[in-house]
Design an enzyme around this catalytic site. Structure first.
Site, short mmCIF file in Angstrom:
data_model
loop_
_atom_site.label_atom_id
_atom_site.label_comp_id
_atom_site.label_asym_id
_atom_site.label_seq_id
_atom_site.Cartn_x
_atom_site.Cartn_y
_atom_site.Cartn_z
N CYS A 19 43.03 37.24 31.85
CA CYS A 19 44.26 37.24 31.08
C CYS A 19 44.06 38.01 29.78
O CYS A 19 43.05 37.79 29.11
CB CYS A 19 44.66 35.79 30.80
SG CYS A 19 46.23 35.61 29.95
N PRO A 20 44.94 38.92 29.44
CA PRO A 20 46.26 39.19 30.01
C PRO A 20 46.29 40.36 31.00
O PRO A 20 47.36 40.79 31.41
CB PRO A 20 47.10 39.53 28.78
CG PRO A 20 46.13 40.31 27.92
CD PRO A 20 44.79 39.61 28.14
#
Length: 81
Positions: A19-20
């Site tokens: 993430c992201p």
């Protein structure tokens, strides 16, 4: 019963990314797709179990299917509602 993940229009493998990055790659890929096309997303980041469904809701795409019981996770997104 047919496999919903069997014949996507495109496949995006985000394994190894955290993430992201997976959602950023999904967004970039979907931007170049036509409405109604499907994208199979393969991921191993636990955050995608929250982020991919959230992305679909926020960006008004359809999450056709998801398999998150074992790695790698799979998500089938259809562009548009």
């Amino acid at each position: 019963m047919s496999d919903p993940f069997a014949n996507p229009d495109q496949t995006l493998d985000t394994q190894g990314l955290r993430c992201p990055e997976p959602v950023m790659m999904v967004r970039k890929t979907v931007r170049h797709m036509q409405d109604g096309e499907t994208l199979l997303i393969i991921a191993d980041d636990p955050a995608t179990t929250r982020d991919i469904p959230g992305f679909c809701r926020f960006m008004e795409h359809t999450l056709v299917a998801q398999a998150v019981d074992a790695l790698p996770y799979q998500y089938l997104l259809k562009k548009g509602l």
